[in-house]
Structures are given as structure tokens and as C-alpha cells.
Design a protein around this motif. Structure first.
Motif, PDB file in Angstrom:
ATOM      1  N   ARG A  12       0.873  -1.135  -0.075  1.00  0.00           N
ATOM      2  CA  ARG A  12      -0.106   0.030  -0.023  1.00  0.00           C
ATOM      3  C   ARG A  12       0.797   1.180  -0.020  1.00  0.00           C
ATOM      4  NH1 ARG A  12       1.367   1.892   4.677  1.00  0.00           N
ATOM      5  NH2 ARG A  12       1.311   0.428   6.598  1.00  0.00           N
ATOM      6  N   ARG A  13       0.253   2.387  -0.317  1.00  0.00           N
ATOM      7  CA  ARG A  13       0.825   3.704  -0.018  1.00  0.00           C
ATOM      8  C   ARG A  13       1.391   3.796   1.488  1.00  0.00           C
ATOM      9  NH1 ARG A  13       0.724   8.546  -2.456  1.00  0.00           N
ATOM     10  NH2 ARG A  13      -0.473   7.939  -4.046  1.00  0.00           N
ATOM     11  N   TRP A  14       2.560   4.673   1.529  1.00  0.00           N
ATOM     12  CA  TRP A  14       3.199   5.001   2.459  1.00  0.00           C
ATOM     13  C   TRP A  14       2.275   5.879   3.450  1.00  0.00           C
ATOM     14  CZ3 TRP A  14       8.048   3.125   4.253  1.00  0.00           C
ATOM     15  CH2 TRP A  14       8.637   2.167   3.362  1.00  0.00           C
ATOM     16  N   GLN A  15       2.441   5.580   4.748  1.00  0.00           N
ATOM     17  CA  GLN A  15       1.763   6.453   5.714  1.00  0.00           C
ATOM     18  C   GLN A  15       2.673   6.921   6.856  1.00  0.00           C
ATOM     19  OE1 GLN A  15      -1.022   3.551   7.498  1.00  0.00           O
ATOM     20  NE2 GLN A  15      -2.101   3.284   5.578  1.00  0.00           N
ATOM     21  N   GLU A  16       2.312   8.249   7.608  1.00  0.00           N
ATOM     22  CA  GLU A  16       3.174   8.792   8.303  1.00  0.00           C
ATOM     23  C   GLU A  16       3.518   7.883   9.555  1.00  0.00           C
ATOM     24  OE1 GLU A  16       4.496  11.886   8.091  1.00  0.00           O
ATOM     25  OE2 GLU A  16       3.667  11.572   6.133  1.00  0.00           O
ATOM     26  N   ALA A  46      13.606  10.901   4.262  1.00  0.00           N
ATOM     27  CA  ALA A  46      13.943  11.540   2.720  1.00  0.00           C
ATOM     28  C   ALA A  46      13.774  10.421   1.709  1.00  0.00           C
ATOM     29  CB  ALA A  46      15.236  12.232   2.559  1.00  0.00           C
ATOM     30  N   VAL A  47      14.079   9.055   2.107  1.00  0.00           N
ATOM     31  CA  VAL A  47      13.844   8.020   1.217  1.00  0.00           C
ATOM     32  C   VAL A  47      12.357   7.747   1.073  1.00  0.00           C
ATOM     33  CG1 VAL A  47      14.360   5.623   1.122  1.00  0.00           C
ATOM     34  CG2 VAL A  47      16.152   6.748   1.861  1.00  0.00           C
ATOM     35  N   VAL A  48      11.584   7.823   2.135  1.00  0.00           N
ATOM     36  CA  VAL A  48      10.079   7.715   1.898  1.00  0.00           C
ATOM     37  C   VAL A  48       9.840   8.702   0.855  1.00  0.00           C
ATOM     38  CG1 VAL A  48       7.873   7.694   2.893  1.00  0.00           C
ATOM     39  CG2 VAL A  48       9.956   6.448   3.904  1.00  0.00           C
ATOM     40  N   ALA A  49      10.286   9.911   1.133  1.00  0.00           N
ATOM     41  CA  ALA A  49       9.595  11.060   0.272  1.00  0.00           C
ATOM     42  C   ALA A  49       9.898  10.764  -1.068  1.00  0.00           C
ATOM     43  CB  ALA A  49      10.017  12.335   0.907  1.00  0.00           C
ATOM     44  N   ARG A  50      11.146  10.471  -1.401  1.00  0.00           N
ATOM     45  CA  ARG A  50      11.478  10.082  -2.847  1.00  0.00           C
ATOM     46  C   ARG A  50      10.568   8.822  -3.291  1.00  0.00           C
ATOM     47  NH1 ARG A  50      16.561  10.719  -1.000  1.00  0.00           N
ATOM     48  NH2 ARG A  50      17.026   8.588  -0.994  1.00  0.00           N
ATOM     49  N   MET A  51      10.311   7.852  -2.613  1.00  0.00           N
ATOM     50  CA  MET A  51       9.584   6.749  -3.098  1.00  0.00           C
ATOM     51  C   MET A  51       8.176   7.138  -3.543  1.00  0.00           C
ATOM     52  SD  MET A  51      10.826   3.409  -0.718  1.00  0.00           S
ATOM     53  CE  MET A  51      10.634   4.084   0.839  1.00  0.00           C
ATOM     54  N   ARG A  52       7.516   7.978  -2.372  1.00  0.00           N
ATOM     55  CA  ARG A  52       6.242   8.639  -2.710  1.00  0.00           C
ATOM     56  C   ARG A  52       6.095   9.373  -4.074  1.00  0.00           C
ATOM     57  NH1 ARG A  52       4.922  10.799   3.289  1.00  0.00           N
ATOM     58  NH2 ARG A  52       3.582   8.971   4.092  1.00  0.00           N
ATOM     59  N   ALA A  53       7.374  10.486  -4.407  1.00  0.00           N
ATOM     60  CA  ALA A  53       7.199  11.030  -5.442  1.00  0.00           C
ATOM     61  C   ALA A  53       7.658  10.135  -6.842  1.00  0.00           C
ATOM     62  CB  ALA A  53       8.226  12.050  -5.593  1.00  0.00           C
ATOM     63  N   GLU A  57       5.021   9.652  -9.912  1.00  0.00           N
ATOM     64  CA  GLU A  57       5.430  10.302 -11.375  1.00  0.00           C
ATOM     65  C   GLU A  57       5.498   8.974 -12.269  1.00  0.00           C
ATOM     66  OE1 GLU A  57       9.918  11.043 -13.149  1.00  0.00           O
ATOM     67  OE2 GLU A  57       9.201  12.232 -11.271  1.00  0.00           O
ATOM     68  N   ARG A  58       5.487   7.669 -11.854  1.00  0.00           N
ATOM     69  CA  ARG A  58       5.698   6.914 -12.790  1.00  0.00           C
ATOM     70  C   ARG A  58       4.649   5.776 -12.864  1.00  0.00           C
ATOM     71  NH1 ARG A  58      11.516   5.225 -10.551  1.00  0.00           N
ATOM     72  NH2 ARG A  58      10.194   4.096  -9.270  1.00  0.00           N
ATOM     73  N   GLY A  59       3.937   5.822 -11.788  1.00  0.00           N
ATOM     74  CA  GLY A  59       2.723   4.741 -11.668  1.00  0.00           C
ATOM     75  C   GLY A  59       3.220   3.490 -11.109  1.00  0.00           C
ATOM     76  N   PHE A  60       4.568   3.234 -10.826  1.00  0.00           N
ATOM     77  CA  PHE A  60       5.114   2.016 -10.059  1.00  0.00           C
ATOM     78  C   PHE A  60       6.340   2.469  -9.067  1.00  0.00           C
ATOM     79  CE2 PHE A  60       7.846   2.333 -13.795  1.00  0.00           C
ATOM     80  CZ  PHE A  60       8.839   1.914 -13.407  1.00  0.00           C
ATOM     81  N   GLY A  61       6.803   1.547  -8.040  1.00  0.00           N
ATOM     82  CA  GLY A  61       7.528   1.924  -7.336  1.00  0.00           C
ATOM     83  C   GLY A  61       7.756   1.109  -6.074  1.00  0.00           C
ATOM     84  N   TRP A  62       7.907   1.702  -5.169  1.00  0.00           N
ATOM     85  CA  TRP A  62       8.194   0.972  -3.584  1.00  0.00           C
ATOM     86  C   TRP A  62       6.745   1.164  -2.952  1.00  0.00           C
ATOM     87  CZ3 TRP A  62      11.738  -2.360  -3.687  1.00  0.00           C
ATOM     88  CH2 TRP A  62      13.152  -1.955  -4.279  1.00  0.00           C
TER      89      TRP A  62
END
Length: 180
Positions: A12-16, A46-53, A57-62
Motif C-alpha cells: 500500500r501507499r506509505w503512511q506517516e 527523505a527516502v520515503v519522500a523520494r519513493m512517494r514522488a 510520477e511513474r505509476g510504480f515504485g516501492w
């Protein structure tokens, strides 16, 4: 961001609420053994912020990885574009779990869900995975999900310092039904 589900896991999407256990994972020397230096809390956030972005942007990731029955955050799994500095191209499947989640088959289960998403939703023809030569646990997961290794593809990670993190292995898997 689509969610993926398996019998036992939710990707799922990352949560706080994930930031604290994620930072604890990145400060654990055993979790980071094959990844490099431990991360401070700010680096981890900062890693989480990059993973979310990247995902947006791409529609896939972590994806954040959660145990369905308990709601416990246990790590991440997903797909990522191979870095431009690497000696190969494509999309990489990966996972990172906290130590208490090791040995339960979660990495295999999550990786299979990621592969299905990559092949079915993204239409990928191939997915790769890489790790250090000494990371036998991750290599075992790669084999369990059907990936194969050609030693001719092994490489030196240009982003790693000299030492045990530099020599790496590369595994591959093609979309079911494709040849070559």
C-alpha cells in the motif's frame, strides 16, 4: 497508487505511521548489512519522500508492506527503474523487511505480487533483481520467484565503495509466455 494484496500481505501507499518503523529498519545493522551505511532518521524520511514522488510520477515504485491480519508494517517491496549508473537497464524488483519478518515467506509473497503487477499492469517483458554476492537470503528469494542468474551478467556496483558491497549478482525473469 494501486494497492496490491496477497493472502497475508497488503502492499500500500506509505503512511506517516510507517516512518518510525522504517527508520528503525534503516538503523538496524543486520537489515543494512548488504545495503551500506545506517541511515539517520532524516535520511530515512527523505527516502520515503523520494519513493512517494517516484511512485506518483511513474505509476510504480516501492509499496509499504503490511501484514493483513495485524496491520503491522514490516518493510517495503516493489519495482524500481534501474539506475543510469548501472551496467544494465530495465525494471528491478526488490524488498526489504525488518528482521522479525524474516523467514516467514513474506519477501517471496510480496515479490510475486510485484512481478504480477509488472507483467500484467505495466506490460513489462522482463524484470531484473540484483544484490551483493554475499546476500544469500535475497538470492534464495530470487530463485523462489522463478528468476535465473547468468554469471556472465554479474557486475561491480559503481555506487558502492570498494569492499564486500561492490561485487553483485543479477537475476532475470521474463513475462510468462515470452521467449527471449
Amino acid at each position: 497508487m494501486p494497492e496490491l494484496g496477497t493472502d497475508r500481505l497488503l502492499l500500500r501507499r506509505w503512511q506517516e505511521s510507517d516512518l518510525e518503523p522504517w527508520a528503525a529498519m534503516n538503523a538496524d545493522p543486520e537489515v543494512r548489512e548488504h545495503l551500506g551505511e545506517l541511515l539517520a532518521r532524516a535520511q530515512s524520511d527523505a527516502v520515503v519522500a523520494r519513493m512517494r514522488a517516484d511512485f506518483d510520477e511513474r505509476g510504480f515504485g516501492w509499496w509499504a508492506l503490511e501484514v493483513r491480519d495485524t496491520g503491522e508494517f514490516i518493510g517495503r517491496a516493489g519495482l524500481d527503474a534501474v539506475g543510469e549508473d548501472m551496467p544494465f537497464t530495465g525494471v528491478d524488483v526488490g524488498w526489504r523487511l525488518k528482521r522479525s519478518a524474516w523467514g516467514h515467506g513474506y519477501a517471496t509473497e510480496a515479490a510475486l505480487a510485484c512481478l504480477a503487477f509488472g507483467f500484467e499492469a505495466l506490460g513489462l517483458r522482463e524484470v531484473v533483481a540484483s544484490t551483493t554476492v554475499n546476500n544469500l537470503r535475497s538470492q534464495a528469494v530470487m530463485r523462489r520467484i522463478g528468476m535465473t542468474r547468468d554469471p556472465a551478467d554479474d557486475f561491480e556496483d559503481p555506487s558502492a565503495p570498494e569492499g564486500p558491497l561492490r561485487p553483485c549478482v543479477l537475476y532475470r525473469i521474463g513475462r510468462p509466455g515470452t521467449i527471449g
